[in-house]
Design an enzyme around this catalytic site. Structure first.
Site, short mmCIF file in Angstrom:
data_model
loop_
_atom_site.label_atom_id
_atom_site.label_comp_id
_atom_site.label_asym_id
_atom_site.label_seq_id
_atom_site.Cartn_x
_atom_site.Cartn_y
_atom_site.Cartn_z
N ASN A 224 12.94 89.21 60.68
CA ASN A 224 13.86 88.23 60.08
C ASN A 224 15.11 88.13 60.94
O ASN A 224 15.25 88.86 61.93
CB ASN A 224 14.17 88.58 58.62
N LYS A 355 19.00 94.77 39.59
CA LYS A 355 18.87 95.95 40.45
C LYS A 355 19.91 97.02 40.10
O LYS A 355 20.08 97.98 40.85
CB LYS A 355 19.04 95.54 41.93
#
Ligand SMILES: Cc1cc2nc3c(=O)[nH]c(=O)nc-3n(C[C@H](O)[C@H](O)[C@H](O)COP(=O)(O)O)c2cc1C
Length: 406
Positions: A224, A355
């Site tokens: 990425n 999260k």
């Protein structure tokens, strides 16, 4: 010249070593004292660049400063002497850790206060984000003039620092306010301004950086666009503020700061293992890495030959490092990053909750590979801090400031 007893402090020597200081000299009679200042800064390990106004060159010769500092002296932005610098005022402005103007005339104080940039010194001051220190020197009536007072107040409000002036014998023969502070006092003030902030001393930080690589075969991978710059900037900034830092990084082209413990990993799985191994006893965990969400389900052992009719890759989910850290959280502050192409703030808030994070740094995709970024910091109470576009090194400090407030 001073004897070493005046500056016997070894911390001070370290503080100035490798620091770039621009010394602006303007047309006050105290300009002769700036020769001592330049020479002492150089002795203490600083790289000193002197920038003189036209009036200053009538009082002290540039050659004196050239010899004392070993660098060209800037008297004119268009001069051949600095023609090797790409864009001289920007190069110098960016090089500087601190700009000190000593002596500073009433004139330069007024010009800076009004944003005038009509010579080398005022242009460099205007273009620089470095700390700025002004050592005024002038006749007592000038110093008491309300216009000068207003200008000093304005510069104070814009984060310019001042040292002096003091009371003493002035060039006009009077014993009054307006004398430039002595070079040793100016150096003490420079030292105070350059002193690293130790507000993270004793804290432990685990920071991840870079984009992981998920192998297709021994040569190829899925990666990425993360450059690792934000994670490295955070690691360097936290270490500079006294923290003990472990930096777990996927491959990048960056040089790790010497002040951190570096752990190199390649894939999201490697990163997961390294993070899990080191997560204990960390005060702060910052997941700045772009760990892959998907990996090839199968990694070929040998290079896949191109003489085949296409190649289908089946992808599997990688382990979710942040989610597991959130579930296992045990006293550490957990900070995540969100990069989205749409609904950035909404998605970042959702990620913060899901999260179990304490703070999320929301970036848009323009931050990838760039040296600067514009981020929003969102905490669990719903507080949003919108930072302006900043160099990543500066944004890193602002993120650390926000972490300290959690
Ligand atoms: C010998 C001499 C000494 C000077 N000393 C000072 C001073 O200490 N402070 C001040 O503000 N101006 C002083 N001036 C006036 C400045 O040189 C004048 O305002 C000049 O325009 C300042 O330009 P600059 O700020 O670009 O250097 C002095 C002038 C002369 C001729």
């Amino acid at each position: 010249m001073f004897g070493h007893s005046d500056f016997g402090n070894s911390d001070l020597i370290n503080m100035l070593t490798k620091k770039t200081i621009i010394l602006g000299v303007t047309g006050g009679i105290a300009a002769y004292k700036s020769c001592t200042l330049a020479s002492r800064l150089k002795d203490l390990g600083a790289e000193v660049w002197v920038v003189m106004t036209d009036a200053a060159t009538k009082l002290v010769g540039p050659q004196t400063f050239r010899t004392l500092t070993g660098n060209p002296v800037v008297t004119d932005l268009f001069s051949q002497e600095i023609a090797n610098l790409p864009v001289p005022h920007i190069s110098l402005a960016e090089k500087a850790d601190l700009i000190v103007i000593a002596p500073a005339t009433a004139n330069i104080i007024g010009k800076i206060a009004y944003g005038i940039a009509d010579d080398a010194l005022t242009t460099i001051v205007m273009a620089s984000r470095a700390k700025k220190l002004i050592a005024p020197a002038m006749n007592a009536n000038m110093w008491r003039n309300q216009i000068v007072k207003d200008n000093v107040r304005k510069l104070n409000e814009h984060d310019f620092h001042f040292v002096g002036p003091v009371k003493g014998k002035l060039a006009c023969g009077e014993d009054d306010m307006g004398r430039m502070s002595e070079p040793e006092e100016i150096i003490e003030k420079i030292e105070e301004l350059l002193k690293p902030n130790a507000d993270l001393a004793g804290k432990t930080f685990l920071i991840t950086a870079g984009g992981t690589r998920e192998a297709i075969d021994p040569i190829r991978f899925i990666g990425n666009r993360s450059s690792g710059k934000m994670g490295f900037a955070l690691a360097e900034a936290a270490a500079a503020r006294g923290a003990k830092v472990i930096l777990i990084s996927a491959p990048t082209s960056l040089t790790p700061p010497e002040t951190v413990t570096m752990i190199n990993v390649i894939s999201a799985k490697d990163m997961y293992e390294a993070v899990m191994k080191h997560r204990h006893d960390q005060d702060v965990i910052i997941m700045a890495a772009a760990a892959a969400d998907f990996r090839p389900k199968i990694t070929f052992w040998q290079k896949v030959k191109k003489d085949r009719d296409g190649l289908q890759l089946e992808l599997a989910n990688t382990v979710d490092i942040l989610k597991d850290l959130g579930n296992l959280k045990n006293g550490s502050k957990l900070i995540g990053f969100a990069v989205e192409t749409e609904n950035l703030e909404e998605n970042a808030r959702e990620k913060l909750q899901k999260k179990n994070l304490d703070l999320i740094v929301a970036n848009d995709t323009a931050a990838f590979e760039s040296d600067s970024s514009q981020v929003k910091l969102i905490d669990r109470t719903g507080n949003v801090e919108d930072l302006p576009e900043l160099p990543k090194k500066e944004a890193a400090h602002r993120i650390l400031d926000a972490i300290l407030r959690l």
